[in-house]
Enzyme design. Structure first.
Site, short mmCIF file in Angstrom:
data_model
loop_
_atom_site.label_atom_id
_atom_site.label_comp_id
_atom_site.label_asym_id
_atom_site.label_seq_id
_atom_site.Cartn_x
_atom_site.Cartn_y
_atom_site.Cartn_z
N GLU A 186 -20.93 11.28 4.24
CA GLU A 186 -21.29 9.97 4.12
C GLU A 186 -22.52 9.62 4.85
O GLU A 186 -23.47 8.70 4.22
CB GLU A 186 -19.97 9.22 4.63
CG GLU A 186 -18.76 9.37 4.06
CD GLU A 186 -18.99 8.30 2.83
OE1 GLU A 186 -19.76 7.37 2.72
OE2 GLU A 186 -18.51 8.94 1.67
N SER B 205 42.36 -17.89 5.94
CA SER B 205 43.28 -17.72 7.16
C SER B 205 42.50 -16.68 8.12
O SER B 205 43.21 -16.61 9.31
CB SER B 205 44.61 -16.78 6.53
OG SER B 205 45.11 -17.60 5.68
#
Length: 882
Positions: free
Chosen positions: A101, A494
């Site tokens: 690079e 219930s």
């Protein structure tokens, strides 16, 4: 002869004037050029971003979520990145990127003129943009501060900023930013995350070959992606290795060795969907709400949760098995039809006109072959491989049958479970089923059994300290992300009755109080029992165990609906409860988490514990922003704190010695003068115990007790909690929960079924001395599950399936009996009574008259035990047995 000197005098001024004009012109041009450059500089520099964007660099990081044993179960990231310190990045990684690079990185001052001239020449020769000349510094500017656009103005700004940064940061700091920020395809940023993503290891552990492959990606990340285009990335890798040789970073032998190295790209991990998706998504929503969307997107948090990964797996499988059983009972079959022979199979595939399958797409498929996978050591687990045909495409599907799978899940390895489907039946050749195409690996196509059930189920389990161990929010997260365990609001039926009976106990009722299971009409409301019958006079113990609606409504009317609503606050309900008689039968909307929390009050001896799914949350700087570890663990941290401070002082002294200084008594001021910050070793002292990594190491070493008495609040009497627990054990021993009786060989268990009108919701909520677990089953559209799909049939089997595994891991224990509770022998068994309750209620009811020889007579005062509180168990037994 005399004229010659005159000619010389005439030409001399001309040359002098020309030179003067030329010099003036040059000076003017130079000045103008400088002015133009200065003006251009001022123009482009006036709106440049502040350098603090770089010098105060705070990139977006991955947020990690861990289970209770330190396994990563989720990660969130706007950009998948993990920061790694410069010194922890191996030289061969740094060199690989520099070589390809910016080979003159350590020589230029942000802009490389030599490289620019070379690039311009090459681009002109090619007639197109074939080469860039951006330095690493410029790439940092482009990626961190500016945009990646290619315009002259942006390039000028980039050059100005690059020069500025070079004057403010060292080369090492610039390279640190670059290697942690650069995009390296596949959604990954920085060398650390890319290394883990592609090679399954940290950047510090990769070799030259792997480093060169990563360095080749920035030019065209997706084009050279090793996951998508491995051959391209390997060709690019060779270019990088050649550049490394030219730059003197590696030898020719090292280059050849790197080329010969076989790159292995590991499968990408999508752990958010593989382990505990409902739980992880629950954590994500909580964290985002806590820190805000912007901070959440920036990431970097480490979240340590209470989740028990194995139990959560079992919760998910138990929910799947339970839902498939319900689907089968109501004719919603996995197999739509069976093709009888090869001709029918071929004709079916021809009519599909499918040449290739797309991952994620759902198809009708035909089973062409079924093979059993041999597992000689696992007799209770059998996995099958089915050959699948979809048009011209073929592939395989791994699956297991619901029933024999059972407890064998813990014996299977992660590889066995990967891609495993579950079926309620063993498939046969010719069966037509729904399948979902998975991501392909080369020519190998795999499928998953696709079932989109009508019924849904959810499960939540926590220990009695409030730590959530398991959460299954539905049948399949990929099909529906709605978390029914945390978000759904349903009627408990219930399952709410224990709250009513608990209130009744505090009002003076006992297990043997007589209730009346008889018809009752309140305005236009006429409740019924499940079986449509009524039993008349019945003791409270039997009324709850058999879930008698009419008896419960009468209790509610006696103690008052408003009293029940007020009393319910002791159980931490946050949903609105209306003081109507229908509340007795669970006619209110609640969240599942509320039911778990309420039942845990009984399991924990009357203490209300807020459910916790977070142990600790650290921010990106290692600071604790939430801590639920409790007092027991803090004391362990204090011991570590002393040892840690000693090490801190030793390091400061050693650093001072290396700099030729004497370590005086003022260690903190000495530390500030030392170039290296000891916080790099220990973190900010304000939040120094424990650091995220230390905490992670701690929980990975073994189970840690994070319980704390500060997390619990006594809200109902221990006596009431114990008696209610006994009543709920009776539900298992002799009532609607008898199917769970087989679990009592592992631990005492108690619980209650719940069913709403028209079988819309089915529940079972129960507990052992160590765990509390709730299961809900229903439909998202609130329609009926089907006839007789009550809590005992639809929800209880899932609860048993899960608890069989959970109690194997958390076995035994006993419900603590308060000293004020006496066990009394009665015609209904050994019943727990509070001594105070016996004296106040039982004895008072006998004080004025009893039946002797068939006649009501006054009792002599010396018949009763004295009221000083010194009654003997014998005297109480005597009275109760008369």
């Amino acid at each position: 002869m005399a004229k010659k000197p005159n000619k010389k005098l005439k030409t001399k001024p001309k040359k002098s004037k020309f030179l003067v004009y030329f010099v003036l012109f040059c000076l003017f041009s130079l000045g103008a050029g400088i002015l133009v450059l200065y003006a251009g500089y001022k123009y482009y520099a006036k709106d440049l971003p502040d350098l603090s964007v770089v010098t105060g660099y705070k990139p977006k990081l991955v947020t990690e979520v861990y289970s209770a044993n330190g396994t990563m179960i989720g990660e969130f990231a706007f950009e998948r990145r993990k920061i790694v310190r410069y010194e922890n990045i191996p030289p061969h990684i740094r060199n690989a990127f520099i070589a390809i690079e910016d080979k003159r990185f350590f020589e230029h001052e942000g802009v490389d003129l030599k490289s620019i001239i070379g690039a311009m020449t090459e681009n002109i020769q090619e007639g197109s943009w074939v080469r860039g000349a951006s330095t690493i510094t410029q790439q940092v500017i482009k990626n961190v501060i500016l945009t990646p656009e290619r315009t002259l103005s942006r390039k000028i700004k980039e050059a100005i900023l690059a020069h500025k940064i070079e004057n403010n940061l060292s080369k090492e700091e610039i390279l640190f930013l670059y290697l942690n920020h650069i995009y390296l395809a596949d959604g990954t940023y920085g060398v650390e995350m890319a290394s883990q993503n592609y090679f399954g290891k940290s950047a510090k552990d990769i070799n030259i070959a792997e480093a060169a492959l990563l360095a080749g990606l920035p030019k065209k990340p997706e084009y050279f992606s090793p996951r998508k285009h491995l051959n391209r990335s390997l060709e690019r890798q060779k270019v990088v290795l050649k550049k490394m040789v030219e730059s003197g970073y590696i030898t020719e032998d090292q280059r050849e060795e790197a080329i010969d190295y076989e790159i292995q790209v590991v499968p990408r991990k999508r752990i958010n969907y593989q382990t505990a998706p409902y739980f992880v998504e629950h954590v994500r929503k909580y964290l985002e709400a806590k820190v805000g969307t912007e901070a959440f997107l920036n990431g970097g948090y480490k979240v340590f949760t209470t989740l028990d990964l194995k139990l959560n797996d079992e919760a998910n499988w138990a929910v799947k098995r339970g839902v498939l059983d319900i689907e089968s009972r109501h004719g919603r079959k996995v197999v739509s039809k069976n093709l009888k022979n090869t001709d029918q199979i071929n004709k079916f595939r021809d009519t599909q006109k499918v040449q290739s399958v797309e991952p994620g797409t759902i198809y009708d498929a035909v089973v062409t072959k079924v093979t059993e996978i041999e597992k000689s050591n696992e007799e209770d687990v059998q996995i099958y491989t089915a050959q699948i045909g979809v048009g011209d495409a073929s592939g395989t599907m791994k699956y297991v049958v619901t029933t024999p799978f059972g407890r064998g899940i813990e014996k299977l390895s992660g590889e066995d479970l990967k891609g495993l489907s579950i079926s309620p039946i063993k498939l046969k050749v010719g069966d037509v089923i729904g399948v979902k195409a998975n991501s392909n690996k080369g020519d190998k196509k795999t499928f998953s059994l696709y079932i989109n059930p009508v019924a849904q189920a959810a499960l939540v389990s926590m220990d009695t300290n409030g730590h959530i161990l398991a959460m299954a929010g539905g049948y399949d997260f990929k099909t529906s992300q709605f978390n029914r365990a945390a978000q759904s609001i349903r009627q408990p039926g219930s399952a709410f009755k224990p709250i009513v009976y608990s209130a009744a106990l505090d009002k003076g009722y006992s297990e043997t109080s007589i209730l009346y299971d008889m018809p009752v009409v309140i305005k236009d409301w006429a409740p019924q029992n499940y079986d449509g019958n009524y039993k008349g006079a019945i003791v409270l113990r039997q009324a709850l165990a058999k879930s008698r609606n009419l008896a419960t409504v009468r209790v509610m009317l006696d103690i008052g609906p408003s009293y029940v609503v007020d009393y319910s606050k002791n159980f931490g309900f946050t949903s609105k409860l209306n003081p109507y008689p229908s509340l007795a039968l669970g006619g209110i909307d609640l969240k599942m988490m509320e039911m778990v929390r309420a039942y845990n009050v009984f399991a924990s001896g009357g203490k209300l514990v807020e459910p916790q799914f977070i142990l600790r949350i650290y921010d990106r700087n290692g600071r604790i922003i939430e801590d639920n570890t409790g007092g027991t663990f803090v004391s362990q941290e204090e011991n570590l704190k002393v040892e840690r401070e000693r090490k801190r002082i030793d390091i400061i002294k050693e650093l001072a010695k290396e700099q030729g200084r004497e370590a005086g008594s003022d260690l903190e001021s000495l530390k500030e003068d030392i170039l290296i910050d000891t916080n790099d070793f220990f973190g900010d002292s304000e939040y120094s115990f424990l650091t995220p990594n230390e905490f992670l190491d701690l929980i990975r070493e073994g189970p840690v007790d994070f319980s704390s008495s500060e997390m619990a609040k006594q809200t109902i009497n221990p006596e009431t909690a114990f008696i209610m627990t006994d009543l709920l054990q009776a539900v298992v021993k002799e009532g609607t929960g008898m199917k769970a009786l087989k679990l009592t060989n592992l631990a005492p268990v108690a619980g209650k079924t719940g069913t709403t009108n028209d079988y819309t919701d089915a529940w079972f909520v129960g507990f052992s001395p160590k765990l509390t677990t709730a299961v809900w089953v229903g439909r998202d559209d609130h329609k009926s599950l089907g006839k007789k799909e009550a809590g005992s049939r639809a929800a209880l089997p899932i609860w048993i399936d899960f608890m069989q595994e959970a109690l194997a891991k958390y076995p035994g224990g006993s419900f603590r009996k308060p000293s004020s509770i006496k066990i009394v022998s009665t015609p209904y068994g050994n019943i727990p009574y509070s001594v105070d309750s016996l004296r106040k209620n039982v004895l008072d009811s006998l004080r004025h008259s009893v039946m002797i020889d068939g006649r009501e007579q006054e009792m002599p005062s010396n018949y009763f035990p004295n009221e000083s509180g010194n009654d003997s168990e014998t005297e109480i037994d005597f009275i109760l047995n008369r």
